[in-house]
Design a protein around this motif. Structure first.
Motif, PDB file in Angstrom:
ATOM      1  N   ASP A  35       0.972  -1.230  -0.046  1.00 58.85           N
ATOM      2  CA  ASP A  35      -0.061  -0.094  -0.075  1.00 58.85           C
ATOM      3  C   ASP A  35       0.786   1.161   0.186  1.00 58.85           C
ATOM      4  N   VAL A  36       1.648   1.325  -0.949  1.00 59.88           N
ATOM      5  CA  VAL A  36       2.615   2.527  -1.260  1.00 59.88           C
ATOM      6  C   VAL A  36       2.095   3.270  -2.436  1.00 59.88           C
ATOM      7  N   LEU A  37       1.729   4.520  -2.265  1.00 60.93           N
ATOM      8  CA  LEU A  37       1.345   5.294  -3.162  1.00 60.93           C
ATOM      9  C   LEU A  37       2.453   6.424  -3.393  1.00 60.93           C
ATOM     10  N   TYR A  44       3.732   7.687  -0.257  1.00 62.54           N
ATOM     11  CA  TYR A  44       2.687   7.660   0.976  1.00 62.54           C
ATOM     12  C   TYR A  44       2.426   6.426   1.434  1.00 62.54           C
ATOM     13  N   THR A  45       2.402   6.033   2.791  1.00 61.14           N
ATOM     14  CA  THR A  45       1.808   4.832   3.245  1.00 61.14           C
ATOM     15  C   THR A  45       1.028   4.917   4.193  1.00 61.14           C
ATOM     16  N   LEU A  46      -0.005   4.094   4.299  1.00 57.86           N
ATOM     17  CA  LEU A  46      -1.010   4.203   5.235  1.00 57.86           C
ATOM     18  C   LEU A  46      -0.530   3.785   6.725  1.00 57.86           C
ATOM     19  N   SER A  47      -1.176   4.414   7.583  1.00 62.86           N
ATOM     20  CA  SER A  47      -0.784   4.422   8.994  1.00 62.86           C
ATOM     21  C   SER A  47      -1.790   3.770   9.813  1.00 62.86           C
ATOM     22  N   ASP A  48      -1.647   3.058  11.092  1.00 64.72           N
ATOM     23  CA  ASP A  48      -2.819   2.836  11.996  1.00 64.72           C
ATOM     24  C   ASP A  48      -2.952   4.090  12.949  1.00 64.72           C
ATOM     25  N   PHE A 117      -0.869   8.694 -10.675  1.00 59.90           N
ATOM     26  CA  PHE A 117      -0.010   8.179  -9.551  1.00 59.90           C
ATOM     27  C   PHE A 117       0.091   6.598  -9.654  1.00 59.90           C
ATOM     28  N   GLN A 118       0.749   6.067  -8.790  1.00 60.84           N
ATOM     29  CA  GLN A 118       1.178   4.625  -8.728  1.00 60.84           C
ATOM     30  C   GLN A 118       0.798   4.232  -7.209  1.00 60.84           C
ATOM     31  N   MET A 119       0.225   3.053  -7.248  1.00 65.20           N
ATOM     32  CA  MET A 119       0.019   2.239  -5.999  1.00 65.20           C
ATOM     33  C   MET A 119       0.535   0.879  -6.205  1.00 65.20           C
TER      34      MET A 119
END
Length: 177
Positions: A35-37, A44-48, A117-119
């Motif tokens: 989940d790297v955008l 960008y990565t998602l975080s808890d 963008f890329q994911m």
């Protein structure tokens, strides 16, 4: 293509994915993880760890980046053939904020032109053509509205991280002579 996104302060919710409203930004590619955008030269990565409560989600770009994640997750399911993908966004705001912020939230997504963008290494190209904002509990009911119309009563409950919204829907039948 219509993509519905509930922009909660705790979680972002789409038809196929729910994730915490938190992200990390970096100038370099993270050494591991998914989940790297990649957008505008940033990673960008998602975080808890969720973003602190924001009444106005347009104050910075964080909720826009979270929206790109949500769009990317939905595009994984649909595998669109058009390029760029023309996206119509349906977004939700808490009812308490809806009246004063809905127009600003709609405009937040518009006028950005083609977005590339890329994911996770997959390139996406989108064009957000429309953005419609709804009160969150109403937005949750719209996908099943036809079923609701067949019922005499329905109660819609939208439970967020720190809030709950309740809508009572009563179908009225009018008889005319």
């Amino acid at each position: 293509m219509i993509i519905s996104i509930d922009h909660g302060n705790k979680q972002i919710k789409t038809l196929h994915r729910t994730f915490t409203s938190g992200l990390c930004e970096s100038d370099t590619h993270p050494p591991f993880g998914r989940d790297v955008l990649i957008y505008n030269g940033k990673y960008y990565t998602l975080s808890d760890q969720r973003i602190p409560y924001m009444r106005d989600k347009t104050a910075d770009e964080r909720f826009f980046i979270l929206t790109l994640f949500a769009i990317g997750f939905e595009l994984r399911w649909i595998l669109p053939t058009e390029n760029p993908v023309r996206v119509q966004l349906c977004v939700g705001l808490p009812p308490a904020h809806y009246g004063t912020l809905y127009k600003k939230f709609e405009e937040y997504f518009l006028g950005r032109g083609q977005l590339d963008f890329q994911m996770d290494g997959v390139p996406y190209s989108i064009l957000i053509t429309e953005a419609e904002c709804f009160p969150q509990a109403y937005a949750a009911a719209m996908p099943v509205f036809q079923k609701l119309q067949q019922l005499p009563k329905a109660i819609i409950v939208d439970i967020g991280g720190c809030t709950a919204f309740l809508i009572k829907y009563i179908h009225t039948i009018y008889l005319y002579d």
